[in-house]
Design an enzyme around this catalytic site. Structure first.
Site, PDB file in Angstrom:
ATOM      1  N   GLU A   1       0.837  -1.214   0.000  1.00  0.00           N
ATOM      2  CA  GLU A   1       0.000   0.000   0.000  1.00  0.00           C
ATOM      3  C   GLU A   1       0.866   1.255   0.000  1.00  0.00           C
ATOM      4  OE1 GLU A   1      -2.405  -1.443   3.355  1.00  0.00           O
ATOM      5  OE2 GLU A   1      -4.147  -1.244   2.033  1.00  0.00           O
TER       6      GLU A   1
ATOM      7  N   GLU B   1      -3.796  -9.622   3.540  1.00  0.00           N
ATOM      8  CA  GLU B   1      -4.581  -9.348   4.749  1.00  0.00           C
ATOM      9  C   GLU B   1      -5.670 -10.376   5.029  1.00  0.00           C
ATOM     10  OE1 GLU B   1      -3.393  -7.124   2.721  1.00  0.00           O
ATOM     11  OE2 GLU B   1      -2.805  -5.308   3.779  1.00  0.00           O
TER      12      GLU B   1
HETATM   13  N1  T1G Z   1       4.280  -7.763  11.857  1.00  0.00           N
HETATM   14  C1  T1G Z   1       4.987  -8.184  12.913  1.00  0.00           C
HETATM   15  N2  T1G Z   1       5.903  -9.155  12.864  1.00  0.00           N
HETATM   16  C2  T1G Z   1       6.114  -9.730  11.681  1.00  0.00           C
HETATM   17  C3  T1G Z   1       5.400  -9.366  10.522  1.00  0.00           C
HETATM   18  C4  T1G Z   1       4.445  -8.332  10.648  1.00  0.00           C
HETATM   19  N3  T1G Z   1       3.739  -7.915   9.602  1.00  0.00           N
HETATM   20  N4  T1G Z   1       5.832 -10.134   9.498  1.00  0.00           N
HETATM   21  C5  T1G Z   1       6.768 -10.941   9.986  1.00  0.00           C
HETATM   22  N5  T1G Z   1       6.951 -10.702  11.300  1.00  0.00           N
HETATM   23  C6  T1G Z   1       7.927 -11.352  12.189  1.00  0.00           C
HETATM   24  C7  T1G Z   1       7.675 -12.830  12.356  1.00  0.00           C
HETATM   25  O1  T1G Z   1       6.752 -13.068  13.393  1.00  0.00           O
HETATM   26  C8  T1G Z   1       9.048 -13.331  12.699  1.00  0.00           C
HETATM   27  O2  T1G Z   1       9.293 -13.014  14.051  1.00  0.00           O
HETATM   28  C9  T1G Z   1       9.964 -12.455  11.862  1.00  0.00           C
HETATM   29  O3  T1G Z   1       9.180 -11.288  11.544  1.00  0.00           O
HETATM   30  C10 T1G Z   1      10.425 -13.086  10.565  1.00  0.00           C
HETATM   31  O4  T1G Z   1       9.280 -13.591   9.870  1.00  0.00           O
HETATM   32  C11 T1G Z   1      -2.657  -1.722   6.818  1.00  0.00           C
HETATM   33  C12 T1G Z   1      -3.368  -3.958   8.144  1.00  0.00           C
HETATM   34  C13 T1G Z   1       7.416 -11.062   5.645  1.00  0.00           C
HETATM   35  C14 T1G Z   1       7.181 -13.004   4.080  1.00  0.00           C
HETATM   36  O5  T1G Z   1       0.598 -10.422   6.574  1.00  0.00           O
HETATM   37  O6  T1G Z   1       4.298 -13.104   5.335  1.00  0.00           O
HETATM   38  O7  T1G Z   1      -0.402  -4.574   6.452  1.00  0.00           O
HETATM   39  O8  T1G Z   1       9.446 -15.288  14.919  1.00  0.00           O
HETATM   40  O9  T1G Z   1       9.803 -16.034  10.159  1.00  0.00           O
HETATM   41  O10 T1G Z   1       9.864 -16.651   6.331  1.00  0.00           O
HETATM   42  O11 T1G Z   1      -3.586  -3.016   5.127  1.00  0.00           O
HETATM   43  O12 T1G Z   1       6.736 -13.044   7.760  1.00  0.00           O
HETATM   44  O13 T1G Z   1      11.505 -13.989  14.398  1.00  0.00           O
HETATM   45  O14 T1G Z   1      10.047 -13.312  16.319  1.00  0.00           O
HETATM   46  O15 T1G Z   1       7.908 -15.262   8.697  1.00  0.00           O
HETATM   47  O16 T1G Z   1      11.404 -14.671   5.862  1.00  0.00           O
HETATM   48  C15 T1G Z   1       0.174  -7.768   6.187  1.00  0.00           C
HETATM   49  C16 T1G Z   1       3.204 -11.301   7.174  1.00  0.00           C
HETATM   50  C17 T1G Z   1       0.022  -7.166   7.555  1.00  0.00           C
HETATM   51  C18 T1G Z   1       2.950 -10.265   6.142  1.00  0.00           C
HETATM   52  C19 T1G Z   1       8.855 -13.041   5.962  1.00  0.00           C
HETATM   53  N6  T1G Z   1       1.440  -8.429   6.103  1.00  0.00           N
HETATM   54  N7  T1G Z   1       4.574 -11.780   7.120  1.00  0.00           N
HETATM   55  O17 T1G Z   1       8.909 -14.439   5.936  1.00  0.00           O
HETATM   56  O18 T1G Z   1      10.330 -14.836   8.029  1.00  0.00           O
HETATM   57  S1  T1G Z   1      -1.526  -6.423   7.752  1.00  0.00           S
HETATM   58  C20 T1G Z   1       1.559  -9.729   6.299  1.00  0.00           C
HETATM   59  C21 T1G Z   1       5.003 -12.694   6.231  1.00  0.00           C
HETATM   60  C22 T1G Z   1      -1.426  -4.956   6.943  1.00  0.00           C
HETATM   61  C23 T1G Z   1      -2.567  -2.982   6.059  1.00  0.00           C
HETATM   62  C24 T1G Z   1      -2.724  -4.200   6.850  1.00  0.00           C
HETATM   63  C25 T1G Z   1       6.377 -13.216   6.406  1.00  0.00           C
HETATM   64  C26 T1G Z   1       7.440 -12.554   5.519  1.00  0.00           C
HETATM   65  P1  T1G Z   1      10.125 -13.954  14.983  1.00  0.00           P
HETATM   66  P2  T1G Z   1       9.275 -15.036   9.203  1.00  0.00           P
HETATM   67  P3  T1G Z   1      10.200 -15.202   6.475  1.00  0.00           P
END
Ligand code: T1G
Length: 695
Positions: A103, A123
């Site tokens: 976004e 999301e």
């Molecule tokens: N927020 C907080 N922590 C996150 C995070 C996030 N969005 N994404 C990853 N982490 C942490 C995860 O818990 C782990 O922590 C570490 O980062 C590494 O992740 C306004 C409301 C980015 C592809 O849904 O898909 O935006 O275990 O082990 O395999 O519209 O994480 O080390 O303590 O998964 O390399 C939308 C979710 C949010 C993306 C990386 N975004 N993340 O994968 O490592 S909602 C998502 C992923 C939003 C807006 C809305 C994957 C990754 P720890 P990992 P990875």
């Protein structure tokens, strides 16, 4: 500084630096606004590049902030600030731009990626909708249909696809920052008009958008049964079409505000973090190096062995397959080929993918061929004597550093390991059927399994796209052992007065992909029969036992493969049809057991089936066979298609309240006896007002 500011000539470079994934926490949102204002206010600056530090652009909103009081500035405000910049803003996307990350990039005026870029709005997968303008901007950029697809599925697009769709304007061949700066300089020099998506229109010429949305809604109702968020995405898309940008965005913000605290979103966030937690084993940290896995072998070319061989081939790893006889091997390879052919026909893979994958699968002439492989997975007959013989042979031929694994689904791994002189190299790798499809890999750590073998198994899971969960040894391990009581109770319920279709419907309506009887027909009633015979010797004589499935077995009703099982199946169809013959068998079985059949309510069916599994899960936890309650949940999500939006059985128990679950279990214990002995852990937690979360 979570957002760094630097100057490259006349170009300002804003670098988001918020490890590990550059999530958009408060400081980043504020930093973006500050950086843009500074650049816009500096007359020496002509354009702005926005980039992420490390291997990620921005992974989206900080999911850990959800459920807490939102702190200003809002992400929408930061994005509006970026978009309004009178100087061109270029997003330089290394790695992922997900959710709020994409976004932000859509608020920029140009986007340049690399070959490793992935962009998406995931999301829905955490029970919400893209809430910072993605729903409104993406269709304006790439058109309604592809945008709808991306947002409803939540699946990211890789660089080449993102370029083709028009999400990326270019893909950098060399160093991203250098090329992004050059891109910005060119845009300034050429006076390329700035495109602010919020001020454009969604192209709808010739698009029957009402029909498109209706089809999408119907599709989701099937593919994401029971899940709210994808339907809400479509509501928001409809607003994006019918309302002015700001008004539509306002509605989306209101809707996401409702969704974030919802039960489904909470469960899906729980599942997100539980999945990441499941990859962690307390005594195995990053210093434990995994062994190299460049080649593999599978013993047994039956359904499981064949599926496992496909997992390797799919991941590009050459695999040898060994069988007892040339006929069995040919039959197994033919089945693999047929599976790939079906995938080609369904358009899931191309003919050349099939050829490449088949090319990676080779026949082993005998054990001597296995001397060089890095990992062997045994998927032979489920009998201890057979396993011991296989492992003794493997011990003779495998190189010392090889991983020697068994796919047994309940046998004692330690006893199998003892058949070798290298028990430290032996591990359980329990796949779920069909092995090339189901994503769970239960990694069973024996008493002597070396740490680096466990780390290698975890690495293998990642390589072949599975979710690996480590557990200890017990009969049936964690997944099947915790599910066993569910099928047990389902059978008892049928003996007491329910019918298979009633039980299955209750669990289906709860959100399971299939009820236990439909699953039984797929797995094979003959398979269940053999498993029960294996337990005859140790089953306490006074333990309640349902003979009904055995009656079906005796009638040759083995399930789908014979066209008859708990249900009947028309030729060529998988639709489960209730069968009066089965009802007659059930009624007779109840009579034979002296059970007066009664009407059983759906609530009792659900409680009996689920709480039996939860009670067993608690026992497994207490015995420390599972590392944490959430690991059991992840196993159910990926091994048994438990509805993700309910988090998993243990999480579900927390949402019901452990006190209530425990009281119900106690009640069943009084009525139904020893099999319902409450788990001491469940009792402790219930009595102290605690939950499984965090255990
Ligand atoms: N927020 C907080 N922590 C996150 C995070 C996030 N969005 N994404 C990853 N982490 C942490 C995860 O818990 C782990 O922590 C570490 O980062 C590494 O992740 C306004 C409301 C980015 C592809 O849904 O898909 O935006 O275990 O082990 O395999 O519209 O994480 O080390 O303590 O998964 O390399 C939308 C979710 C949010 C993306 C990386 N975004 N993340 O994968 O490592 S909602 C998502 C992923 C939003 C807006 C809305 C994957 C990754 P720890 P990992 P990875």
């Amino acid at each position: 500084m979570t957002v760094g500011y630097a100057q490259h000539g006349a170009i300002a470079v804003l670098t988001v630096d918020n490890p590990p994934v550059n999530a958009l926490s408060v400081a980043v949102r504020q930093g973006l606004i500050d950086g843009i204002r500074r650049a816009v206010g500096d007359p020496a600056i002509t354009a702005i590049v926005l980039i992420g530090q490390g291997k990620t652009f921005i992974a989206g909103a900080d999911i850990r902030e959800f459920g807490k009081k939102p702190q200003p500035p809002r992400l929408t405000a930061a994005i509006a600030e970026i978009e309004a910049s009178p100087k061109p803003v270029v997003a330089a996307i290394e790695g992922v731009a997900l959710g709020g990350g994409l976004e932000v990039a859509l608020g920029c005026h140009f986007r340049i990626g690399t070959k490793r870029s992935q962009v998406g709005l995931p999301e829905v997968k955490i029970g919400i909708v893209p809430g910072a303008g993605g729903i409104e901007r993406l269709p304006r950029l790439i058109g309604l249909e592809p945008a709808l697809k991306m947002m409803v599925s939540g699946d990211p697009a890789r660089a080449d696809k993102a370029l083709a769709l028009g999400i990326l304007d270019a893909i950098a061949e060399g160093e991203l920052l250098t090329e992004a700066v050059a891109f910005a300089e060119r845009a300034v020099a050429a006076k390329t008009p700035i495109r602010r998506l919020s001020q454009s229109k969604i192209a709808l010429d010739g698009v029957d958008w009402r029909a498109l949305l209706a089809t999408a809604r119907a599709g989701i109702a099937r593919s994401n049964r029971g899940q709210i968020s994808p339907q809400r995405v479509i509501d928001c898309v409809e607003n994006a079409i019918t309302l002015p940008f700001d008004q539509a965005l306002g509605e989306t913000v209101r809707i996401i505000g409702e969704l974030i605290p919802s039960e489904q979103a909470k469960a899906l966030r729980y599942a997100f973090f539980a999945e990441r937690e499941a990859g962690k084993v307390p005594d195995i940290d990053k210093t434990v190096a995994a062994r190299k896995l460049r080649s593999a072998a599978v013993i047994g070319a039956g359904t499981m062995g064949g599926g496992i061989a496909m997992c390797f081939a799919d991941a590009g790893i050459p695999v040898l397959v060994l069988e007892n006889s040339a006929e069995a091997l040919d039959k197994g390879l033919a089945r693999i080929e047929q599976n790939y052919q079906d995938m080609v026909q369904k358009g899931r893979i191309r003919a050349e993918d099939k050829a490449r994958r088949m090319g990676l699968i080779a026949k082993a002439a005998g054990y001597d061929d296995l001397g060089d492989v890095d990992i062997v997975i045994e998927a032979a007959f489920e009998e201890m004597a057979v396993k011991k013989e296989v492992f003794a042979r493997l011990d003779q031929v495998c190189k010392p550093e090889a991983v020697v694994a068994t796919n047994t689904s309940y046998l004692d791994i330690d006893e199998i390991a003892a058949a070798t002189k290298r028990p430290e190299s032996v591990i359980g790798l329990h796949f779920f059927s069909p092995a090339n499809v189901m994503r769970l890999l239960e990694i069973v750590r024996g008493a002597k399994t070396a740490k680096d073998i466990v780390a290698t198994a975890q690495a293998l899971a990642r390589m072949i796209g599975k979710v690996g969960v480590v557990c200890g040894v017990c009969h049936g391990f964690v997944a099947n052992r915790s599910r066993g009581p569910l099928t047990r109770e389902a059978s008892f319920l049928v003996d007491e007065g329910a019918l298979p279709q009633q039980v299955d419907k209750v669990l289906y309506d709860f959100g399971m992909a299939m009820g236990p009887f439909a699953v039984g027909d797929v797995a094979g009633i003959d398979v269940g029969w053999r498993a029960r015979r294996a337990l005859d010797a140790t089953r306490p004589r006074d333990q309640r036992y349902s003979p009904t499935a055995d009656r079906l077995y005796e009638l040759g009703r083995y399930g789908q493969k014979t066209g008859k099982g708990w249900y009947r199946y028309e030729k060529g169809s998988r639709a489960a049809l209730p069968d009066p013959e089965v009802e007659a068998v059930i009624l007779q079985s109840s009579r034979d057991q002296g059970i007066a059949r009664r009407t059983i309510g759906d609530d009792e069916i659900l409680a009996r089936c689920l709480y039996a599994a939860i009670n067993e899960g608690a026992k497994i936890l207490d015995e420390k066979i599972a590392l944490r309650a959430s690991d059991i949940d992840i196993m159910w999500l990926y091994g048994f298609a438990f509805p993700r939006w309910r988090g998993g059985p243990m999480y579900h128990a927390d949402t019901v309240g452990l006190k209530r679950v425990y009281e119900t279990v106690r009640g069943f214990h009084k009525t139904h006896g020893a099999l319902w002995t409450p788990s001491p852990l469940l009792q402790r937690l219930a009595e102290s007002g605690k939950s499984f979360t965090g255990i």
